[in-house]
Every structure is written in C-alpha cells, then in structure tokens.
Design a protein around this motif. Structure first.
Motif, short mmCIF file in Angstrom:
data_model
loop_
_atom_site.label_atom_id
_atom_site.label_comp_id
_atom_site.label_asym_id
_atom_site.label_seq_id
_atom_site.Cartn_x
_atom_site.Cartn_y
_atom_site.Cartn_z
N LYS A 91 -23.40 4.46 -23.28
CA LYS A 91 -22.34 3.48 -23.15
C LYS A 91 -21.19 3.87 -22.01
CE LYS A 91 -18.72 1.91 -26.48
NZ LYS A 91 -17.97 2.08 -27.71
N LYS A 92 -21.06 4.79 -21.86
CA LYS A 92 -20.10 5.41 -20.63
C LYS A 92 -20.58 4.70 -19.51
CE LYS A 92 -17.79 9.34 -18.45
NZ LYS A 92 -17.58 10.83 -18.53
N GLU A 93 -22.05 4.81 -19.22
CA GLU A 93 -22.57 4.56 -17.93
C GLU A 93 -22.43 2.75 -17.94
OE1 GLU A 93 -25.63 8.03 -17.19
OE2 GLU A 93 -26.08 6.40 -18.60
N LEU A 97 -20.47 0.07 -15.16
CA LEU A 97 -20.99 -1.13 -14.39
C LEU A 97 -19.86 -2.32 -14.55
CD1 LEU A 97 -24.52 -1.28 -15.50
CD2 LEU A 97 -23.73 -0.46 -13.36
N TYR A 98 -19.55 -2.56 -15.81
CA TYR A 98 -18.13 -3.59 -16.05
C TYR A 98 -16.94 -3.39 -15.18
CZ TYR A 98 -20.99 -5.49 -20.07
OH TYR A 98 -21.97 -5.78 -20.88
N LYS A 99 -16.54 -2.13 -15.34
CA LYS A 99 -15.44 -1.66 -14.81
C LYS A 99 -15.36 -1.93 -13.35
CE LYS A 99 -12.03 0.49 -17.14
NZ LYS A 99 -10.86 0.13 -17.27
N PHE A 100 -16.66 -1.41 -12.68
CA PHE A 100 -16.82 -1.70 -11.01
C PHE A 100 -17.01 -3.24 -10.64
CE2 PHE A 100 -19.54 -2.14 -7.14
CZ PHE A 100 -18.62 -1.16 -6.39
N GLY A 144 -11.41 -6.98 -19.62
CA GLY A 144 -11.45 -7.27 -21.33
C GLY A 144 -12.26 -8.40 -21.34
N VAL A 145 -12.59 -9.22 -20.21
CA VAL A 145 -13.32 -10.51 -20.43
C VAL A 145 -14.74 -10.22 -20.15
CG1 VAL A 145 -13.47 -12.92 -19.39
CG2 VAL A 145 -11.26 -11.95 -19.64
N ILE A 146 -14.86 -9.62 -19.02
CA ILE A 146 -16.35 -9.45 -18.64
C ILE A 146 -17.34 -8.45 -19.40
CG2 ILE A 146 -15.96 -9.98 -16.05
CD1 ILE A 146 -16.14 -7.11 -15.50
N LYS A 147 -16.65 -7.65 -20.09
CA LYS A 147 -17.30 -6.63 -21.04
C LYS A 147 -18.21 -7.33 -22.25
CE LYS A 147 -13.72 -5.51 -24.44
NZ LYS A 147 -12.76 -4.31 -25.04
N GLY A 206 -35.36 -13.93 -29.18
CA GLY A 206 -34.77 -13.09 -30.31
C GLY A 206 -35.51 -11.83 -30.42
N LYS A 207 -36.50 -11.31 -29.57
CA LYS A 207 -36.95 -9.96 -29.64
C LYS A 207 -36.25 -9.09 -29.27
CE LYS A 207 -41.57 -12.09 -29.07
NZ LYS A 207 -42.75 -12.19 -28.03
N ILE A 208 -34.89 -9.14 -28.39
CA ILE A 208 -34.30 -8.15 -27.74
C ILE A 208 -32.76 -8.27 -28.11
CG2 ILE A 208 -33.40 -6.91 -25.68
CD1 ILE A 208 -35.98 -7.88 -24.14
N GLU A 209 -32.43 -7.52 -29.10
CA GLU A 209 -31.02 -7.41 -29.34
C GLU A 209 -29.99 -6.80 -28.46
OE1 GLU A 209 -30.08 -9.10 -32.10
OE2 GLU A 209 -31.95 -9.73 -32.91
N SER A 210 -30.45 -5.96 -27.58
CA SER A 210 -29.60 -5.17 -26.76
C SER A 210 -28.84 -6.34 -25.79
CB SER A 210 -30.27 -4.07 -25.84
OG SER A 210 -29.19 -3.41 -24.95
N LYS A 211 -27.66 -5.77 -25.31
CA LYS A 211 -27.09 -6.56 -24.28
C LYS A 211 -27.29 -6.03 -23.02
CE LYS A 211 -22.48 -7.07 -24.79
NZ LYS A 211 -22.60 -8.41 -24.43
N VAL A 212 -28.04 -4.99 -22.71
CA VAL A 212 -28.43 -4.24 -21.54
C VAL A 212 -30.00 -4.15 -21.58
CG1 VAL A 212 -28.10 -2.56 -20.04
CG2 VAL A 212 -26.16 -3.40 -21.40
#
Length: 262
Positions: A91-93, A97-100, A144-147, A206-212
């Motif tokens: 999660k930290k990593e 990516l979002y922060k950068f 807050g928007v792009i995360k 619908g096979k992948i639930e992950s956001k990454v």
C-alpha cells in the motif's frame, strides 16, 4: 546544488528520474540525450543543469518535493526493476505512485495556466507552483482526486525502451471522452498508466478486483511500446511551452526522429 540565491531547481523533471536515462560521456559527465522538437535535433546536456533554474522552488518546497515525491518513488522504481513474476507492491508503494503523479502535475505549466484561466488571475507560473506544492503537502488536493484511479504498471522487458516528455507524462482519451488516461514514464523500462476507477475490472470482464495490476511487456509487445512513444512525441508537440523535449536513449531517439521526419 545550492547557491546564495537559492537551490538550482529542476523545474519539470527530478534529477533522479533524469539519471535513469543518462549515460557518461568521455569526460565522465552524467549526460542526458533529448530531441529538441523545436528544431528536430538530438542534443545532450548534463543532468545537473538540464531544465534547471536557480531559486525556482523555495527551499521548503524543494524539501517537500524530495521527501513527499522523489525519495518515495525512487525505492519503488528499484523494486519494479528487480520484479519477479507474481510480486506485488504494498500500500505504501502504491501511494508513492499517486503522490509522485500529484506533484508532477503541479510542476507542469499546463496546471498553472489552467488555474490562472479559471480564477482569472495574473500570477507567474513559478509562484503558483510554489503555493500549490505547499498546499498539497498540507491538504492533499491533487492526491485526493487521483488516488481513486486504477493503475497499470508496465515493466518493459523489450529492447525498445520508453522515451519521456519534459513533464514525465502525457494524457489522452481512451475509448470514450470519460476515459481520461495519464501515462507517466519513470525510466526507460517503467511506465505507469493511470485509468478511471474500475477500468481494470472492466477490461478483465470482472475477473480482476484489484485497482493495481503489474504487466511485463516482452518482445511480442514491442509495437505497443512504439505506440506509447509516438503518442508521447505527439503530446509534447502540442504543449504550449518552449522546452518541447523528448528524453531517451540514443537508439530510441534516432529511431523516432526518423519516423517523425518522414
């Protein structure tokens, strides 16, 4: 580098990212190669002085960019370059990516110009960036928007490497106007694709639930890398800035310069 007039700020691209595209010349200088789209020539510059300006960012903001953005993304890049099949980011990593991306958006002239137009103000882009970087640290306005966006991480295992625009990123619309996609280049071997929330699930039926999702591109995806790189050049040509530069390795720069000049 710091002087009595302030730090020699890298305006658009952090030096740590530039160094991933750099080589050493005969005098042992660390240099980066780039296409100057203004005259369509391949040029070179030392990474220490490329896209820099003394005192562009306030010292406190330089510290924010270093601690909140550049230091965090550096360790993520190292991990991705050593990635084994099945490895994942924590999660930290992922947040790094979002922060950068958030801070890179703030470093663009485009963001400042849009803000000036919306608020009907006449302030230098430099001043807007310094205000917004400080605000981002305290309020997470862009983050807050792009995360909420989905992420495809592309690890490029082909011989054909990524090239990078002066802002490290470019955008385009996907299948519809609502599919606004950000492409961020972190090294010749790593690109991050930020997509609308739920896009990965949609693409996978619908096979992948992950956001990454981490994707490794092999030689059979070589033409897809071409597509990314040509789109990067097209996007940079449209930018209303003086530094219309495409950074990359000599081999790729020569290849795409020939394509553009046809």
């Amino acid at each position: 580098m710091s002087t009595k007039n302030g730090i020699n700020s890298h305006v658009f691209i952090p030096k740590s990212i530039l160094n991933r595209f750099a080589v050493r010349d005969e005098k042992n200088n660390i240099i980066v190669k780039y296409i100057d789209l203004n005259d369509m020539k391949i040029k070179s510059a030392r990474t220490a002085s490329f896209n820099t300006q003394i005192g562009y960012y306030a010292q406190n903001n330089e510290k924010i960019l270093d601690q909140e953005s550049e230091a965090r993304i550096g360790s993520v890049i190292v991990k991705l370059l050593k990635l084994n099949e099945g490895d994942e980011l924590n999660k930290k990593e992922i947040n790094a990516l979002y922060k950068f991306l958030a801070y890179q958006i703030l470093r663009t002239d485009y963001f400042s110009e849009q803000l000036k137009e919306k608020l009907r103000i006449n302030i230098k882009n430099k001043d807007i960036k310094n205000i917004m970087i400080k605000e981002e640290k305290e309020l997470n306005i862009v983050y807050g928007v792009i995360k909420k966006l989905d992420i495809h991480i592309i690890v490029n295992k082909t011989e054909n490497k990524f090239i990078m625009p002066i802002n490290t990123m470019y955008t385009f619309n996907g299948e519809s106007e609502n599919d606004y996609i950000w492409i961020q280049i972190l090294s010749p071997d790593i690109a991050i694709v930020f997509m609308p929330e739920g896009k990965i699930n949609e693409i996978s039926n619908g096979k992948i639930e992950s956001k990454v999702q981490i994707l490794q591109f092999r030689e059979e995806q070589n033409e897809i890398i071409d597509g990314f790189n040509i789109r990067a050049i097209g996007a940079q040509c449209k930018e209303k800035i003086k530094m219309k530069y495409i950074i990359g390795r000599q081999k790729e720069l020569e290849k795409y310069l020939k394509i553009v000049n046809k």
